[in-house]
Design a protein around this motif. Structure first.
Motif, PDB file in Angstrom:
ATOM      1  N   TYR A  24       2.161   9.538  -6.093  1.00 19.26           N
ATOM      2  CA  TYR A  24       2.826  10.815  -5.832  1.00 19.26           C
ATOM      3  C   TYR A  24       3.973  11.036  -6.812  1.00 19.26           C
ATOM      4  N   GLN A  25       4.744   9.979  -7.083  1.00 17.56           N
ATOM      5  CA  GLN A  25       5.869  10.106  -8.017  1.00 17.56           C
ATOM      6  C   GLN A  25       5.380  10.414  -9.429  1.00 17.56           C
ATOM      7  N   ARG A  26       4.324   9.727  -9.859  1.00 10.36           N
ATOM      8  CA  ARG A  26       3.792   9.947 -11.207  1.00 10.36           C
ATOM      9  C   ARG A  26       3.245  11.360 -11.368  1.00 10.36           C
ATOM     10  N   LEU A  27       2.773  11.970 -10.279  1.00 14.92           N
ATOM     11  CA  LEU A  27       2.222  13.322 -10.333  1.00 14.92           C
ATOM     12  C   LEU A  27       3.253  14.385  -9.997  1.00 14.92           C
ATOM     13  N   GLY A  28       4.490  13.946  -9.727  1.00 18.00           N
ATOM     14  CA  GLY A  28       5.543  14.898  -9.421  1.00 18.00           C
ATOM     15  C   GLY A  28       5.376  15.583  -8.083  1.00 18.00           C
ATOM     16  N   ARG A  29       4.774  14.889  -7.131  1.00 14.85           N
ATOM     17  CA  ARG A  29       4.548  15.466  -5.802  1.00 14.85           C
ATOM     18  C   ARG A  29       5.428  14.782  -4.766  1.00 14.85           C
ATOM     19  N   ASP A  30       5.753  15.523  -3.715  1.00 12.36           N
ATOM     20  CA  ASP A  30       6.489  14.944  -2.599  1.00 12.36           C
ATOM     21  C   ASP A  30       5.502  14.253  -1.662  1.00 12.36           C
ATOM     22  N   ILE A  49       0.830  -1.201   0.000  1.00 12.94           N
ATOM     23  CA  ILE A  49       0.000   0.000   0.000  1.00 12.94           C
ATOM     24  C   ILE A  49       0.871   1.259   0.000  1.00 12.94           C
ATOM     25  N   VAL A  50       1.927   1.245   0.799  1.00  7.70           N
ATOM     26  CA  VAL A  50       2.831   2.401   0.843  1.00  7.70           C
ATOM     27  C   VAL A  50       3.491   2.609  -0.521  1.00  7.70           C
ATOM     28  N   ARG A  51       3.939   1.521  -1.141  1.00  7.08           N
ATOM     29  CA  ARG A  51       4.546   1.629  -2.475  1.00  7.08           C
ATOM     30  C   ARG A  51       3.558   2.158  -3.500  1.00  7.08           C
TER      31      ARG A  51
END
Length: 301
Positions: A71-77, A63-65
């Motif tokens: 978040y990574q795909r959307l460019g967010r931290d 779930i964490v992954r």
């Protein structure tokens, strides 16, 4: 702003006999997840329920992954967060536990990002399929009901259909497990032309049986593409499927197995099938379920 959200994701059963890698239904048992966004960086994971003792509680948790992937795909931290899971879907049994975990993470990310990023149904399916590898399990987990999934040039797609109210699912869960990777390795790269045509006819019939004519479920769940090949790795599953089908019940391997899905035409037929299983081998857990019509849900707590 700190957020706290609650996610519920249903179990699924894919393939449904002839609908190999294409069809799936959502079932009325599911996992739950509560996520609280923290003001400071960090990760806290608490796991309860089925398989809790063997599930990681760090960044490797599926779930964490999945949250991190969105978040990574959307460019967010990714913010700090605390996760608490309640697992009710048996693991490695063919009830879509990994797909449901992926969907839980994708839905959690969508809930945390709501107000700053709005994700469409296609976005959710795309992110989940990128993690799962194929959409046949994540589609019913996301959208509920009966789903038909496919992939085109734009990515994964699915269509949700309503299941006839007479369809009464019975899921039979053994104490042993089955590796999806092993099950897939048993598939031949080529199948006879006659078998391919056979499955085309049965998968088309299955749509009609599940949505309009449940009296056709037995014939509609016949398969020649995958179940016999995989049966050598789970002989007890194959033996019980054969026993149920010999008695006229529409039994199929659930997903990659080893659980069995029986698509019964009404509650009375389901009770007959459950009694037959108890007499054949009482070690199988008998779950009398319904089709989940909602799919994954997320709400602010």
């Amino acid at each position: 702003m700190t957020k706290r959200i609650h996610v519920r994701v249903p179990a699924t059963s894919a393939n449904l006999g002839p609908g190999f890698d294409t069809m799936g239904i959502a079932l009325s048992v599911g996992d739950e997840l509560t996520v609280e966004q923290l003001s400071e960086p960090g990760l806290q994971v608490t796991v309860t329920g089925i398989g809790a003792e063997s599930i990681p509680t760090d960044e490797s948790h599926l779930i964490v992954r999945s949250i991190a992937h969105v978040y990574q795909r959307l460019g967010r931290d990714m913010p700090g967060m605390a996760l608490t899971t309640v697992n009710r879907i048996p693991h490695s049994r063919g009830m879509g536990s990994s797909g449901s975990a992926i969907v839980a993470g994708v839905m959690a990310a969508a809930g945390l990002l709501e107000g700053s990023v709005e994700l469409s149904a296609d976005d959710l399916l795309t992110f989940a399929t990128e993690l799962e590898g194929h959409p046949d399990n994540v589609a019913p987990a996301l959208f509920g009901g009966l789903t038909i999934a496919w992939t085109n040039e734009q990515g994964p797609r699915s269509k949700k259909l309503s299941v006839h109210r007479g369809v009464s699912p019975l899921v039979l869960v053994p104490e042993f497990t089955m590796s999806t990777e092993l099950a897939r390795s048993l598939q031949p790269e080529q199948v006879p032309y006659a078998d391919a045509v056979f499955n085309l006819s049965r998968s088309s019939l299955l749509v009609a049986a599940l949505t309009q004519s449940p009296e056709l479920l037995f014939e509609a769940t016949e398969d020649r593409l995958h179940q016999d090949y995989r049966g050598v790795a789970m002989p007890r599953t194959k033996a019980l499927v054969d026993t149920l089908r010999a008695a006229g019940h529409a039994a199929v391997v659930s997903g990659a197995g080893p659980s069995i899905l029986v698509l019964c035409n009404g509650p009375a037929e389901r009770l007959e099938a459950a009694a037959l299983v108890k007499a054949h081998d009482a070690t199988w857990e008998r779950k009398l379920l319904a089709v989940d019509t909602l799919g994954a849900t997320v709400e602010q707590v």
